[in-house]
Scaffold this motif. Structure first.
Motif, PDB file in Angstrom:
ATOM      1  N   ALA A   1     -11.129   5.690  -8.496  1.00 49.37           N
ATOM      2  CA  ALA A   1      -9.846   6.047  -9.113  1.00 49.37           C
ATOM      3  C   ALA A   1      -9.107   4.801  -9.587  1.00 49.37           C
TER       4      ALA A   1
ATOM      5  N   ILE B   1      -6.028  -0.538   0.065  1.00 47.68           N
ATOM      6  CA  ILE B   1      -6.288   0.853  -0.306  1.00 47.68           C
ATOM      7  C   ILE B   1      -7.286   0.947  -1.450  1.00 47.68           C
TER       8      ILE B   1
ATOM      9  N   MET C   1     -12.847   6.387   4.230  1.00 50.09           N
ATOM     10  CA  MET C   1     -12.689   6.858   2.858  1.00 50.09           C
ATOM     11  C   MET C   1     -13.689   6.181   1.920  1.00 50.09           C
TER      12      MET C   1
ATOM     13  N   ASP D   1       0.810  -1.216   0.000  1.00 48.18           N
ATOM     14  CA  ASP D   1       0.000   0.000   0.000  1.00 48.18           C
ATOM     15  C   ASP D   1       0.844   1.268   0.000  1.00 48.18           C
TER      16      ASP D   1
ATOM     17  N   LEU E   1      -3.481   7.408 -10.665  1.00 52.71           N
ATOM     18  CA  LEU E   1      -3.149   6.584  -9.498  1.00 52.71           C
ATOM     19  C   LEU E   1      -2.055   7.182  -8.618  1.00 52.71           C
TER      20      LEU E   1
ATOM     21  N   ILE F   1     -10.180   3.864  -2.570  1.00 57.73           N
ATOM     22  CA  ILE F   1     -10.022   4.666  -3.795  1.00 57.73           C
ATOM     23  C   ILE F   1     -10.607   3.932  -4.998  1.00 57.73           C
TER      24      ILE F   1
ATOM     25  N   ASN G   1     -16.520   8.034  -0.434  1.00 55.85           N
ATOM     26  CA  ASN G   1     -16.709   7.755  -1.866  1.00 55.85           C
ATOM     27  C   ASN G   1     -18.148   7.353  -2.160  1.00 55.85           C
TER      28      ASN G   1
ATOM     29  N   THR H   1      -2.846   9.180  -5.507  1.00 57.67           N
ATOM     30  CA  THR H   1      -3.490   8.479  -4.394  1.00 57.67           C
ATOM     31  C   THR H   1      -2.476   7.873  -3.427  1.00 57.67           C
TER      32      THR H   1
ATOM     33  N   LEU I   1      -1.975   9.459   0.128  1.00 53.47           N
ATOM     34  CA  LEU I   1      -3.096   9.128   1.006  1.00 53.47           C
ATOM     35  C   LEU I   1      -2.925   7.726   1.582  1.00 53.47           C
ATOM     36  N   SER I   2      -2.571   6.780   0.722  1.00 58.23           N
ATOM     37  CA  SER I   2      -2.399   5.404   1.172  1.00 58.23           C
ATOM     38  C   SER I   2      -1.270   5.292   2.190  1.00 58.23           C
TER      39      SER I   2
END
Length: 280
Positions: free
Chosen positions: A231, A224, A276, A203, A251, A228, A280, A254, A257-258
C-alpha cells in the motif's frame, strides 16, 4: 535464516522502497547485539549491490549506527560514547554502508548539558564519509531516552537538535523524528536548513505529514511501512505522479491500523509489525 531475511529486503526494493537496516528499537539494545547487527548490515549491503546489478537501479539502504555495545550503567565519560559511535561508524562504512545515527542510551546517562550532545554529534558528523540521517527517538518508544538533547521539554530539546543539525547541514541528509506528535514534527521541519530532509517517524499521522502543506512535507522512515509495504509503495507512486486523491484513498485507511499497532506501550509494537508483514 539469512536467506529469507535478505529476500524480504529484495521484496522491499522491488516495491521501490528503501531499507533502514538494523536500527529498530526492538532489535538494537533490546536483543540483537552489535556483532549480529553488523553481520546483518554486511549481508544486506552486499545483497543491495547484487540487486542493483540485476535490476539496473538503486537499492536504497542505510544502517543503524549507535552505542548499544556499551553497558550504559558502566559508561563514565563523553569520550567513551564518541569512541563507541566511531567504532560502529567505521565498521559500517568499511562494508559500504550509509549511516543512520541512532540515539544513545549511554549519552542520556552521562550528558550533563546540551553542550555534551553538541560535542558528541559534532565529532560524529565531521567524520562521516557521507551525509547521515539522525534519529531522535522519543521516550514513548524507549523510556531510557527520556530527556534526550539535554532537556525533558521537547521544544527546548528541539532547539539543541536543530542547532546541531543546521551547524553541520552538509553532513546531514535528514532527521527522523519519532515523537508521535505531528505539530512538533512540523515545527521542527520548518526550522531545518535548506536541503535537510525531515523523515517522519510518526506512525499515528504519517499520511498527512507525507502529503505536506504549502510550507513543506516529510519524507518517510516508518516502522508501519514494513507492515503495509504494498500500500505504501502504491500511495507514494500516486503522490509522485501528482494524484493526491489516490494517495489519500490508499494511505489514509492504513492509519487506524498503525495507531492500533503502535498504541501504548508503544515499544512493544514489533510483534504486530512482523505479523502484518508476514501476512502481506
Amino acid at each position: 535464516d539469512w536467506e529469507q531475511t535478505l529476500r524480504y529486503r529484495e521484496y522491499l526494493w522491488d516495491l521501490n522502497l528503501g531499507v533502514a537496516e538494523a536500527m529498530d528499537t526492538a532489535q538494537r539494545g533490546m536483543g540483537l547485539d552489535w556483532p549480529t547487527s553488523l553481520e546483518l548490515i554486511t549481508r544486506a549491503v552486499k545483497a543491495g549491490k547484487a540487486w542493483e546489478t540485476r535490476n539496473g537501479r538503486s537499492a536504497l539502504i542505510a544502517s543503524g549506527c549507535g552505542t548499544d555495545h556499551l553497558d550504559p550503567a558502566s559508561v563514565r565519560s563523553i569520550d567513551e560514547i564518541i569512541r563507541a559511535y566511531e567504532e560502529q561508524m567505521a565498521a559500517i562504512e568499511k562494508v559500504g554502508g550509509r549511516l543512520i545515527v541512532m540515539a544513545s542510551r549511554a549519552l542520556v546517562r552521562v550528558a550533563k548539558s546540551p553542550a555534551d550532545y553538541e560535542k558528541v554529534y559534532a565529532r560524529v558528523l565531521t567524520q562521516a564519509k557521507e551525509p547521515v540521517v539522525i534519529h531522535w527517538l522519543g521516550e514513548m518508544f524507549d523510556p531510557a531516552l527520556a530527556g534526550y538533547w539535554g532537556n525533558d521539554d521537547h521544544m527546548a530539546a528541539m532547539d539543541t537538535a536543530v542547532g546541531i543539525i543546521n551547524a553541520h547541514a552538509a553532513k546531514v541528509d535528514g532527521v527522523k523524528i519519532s515523537l508521535l506528535d505531528k505539530d512538533k514534527e512540523i515545527a521542527m521541519r520548518r526550522r531545518l536548513a535548506k536541503g535537510v530532509r525531515m523523515y517522519t517517524g510518526d506512525d499515528f499521522n504519517y499520511a498527512e505529514l507525507i502529503a505536506g502543506d504549502d510550507k513543506g512535507y516529510s519524507d518517510a522512515l516508518l516502522g508501519i511501512f514494513d507492515a503495509i509495504a504494498p500500500a505504501a509503495s502504491a500511495a507514494l507512486a500516486a503522490l509522485a505522479a501528482g494524484d493526491r486523491k489516490r494517495f489519500d484513498d490508499i494511505l489514509e485507511p492504513t492509519v487506524p491500523l498503525s495507531r492500533h499497532i503502535f498504541k501504548a506501550p508503544t515499544r512493544f509494537y514489533k510483534t504486530g509489525v512482523v505479523f502484518m508483514a508476514y501476512l502481506n
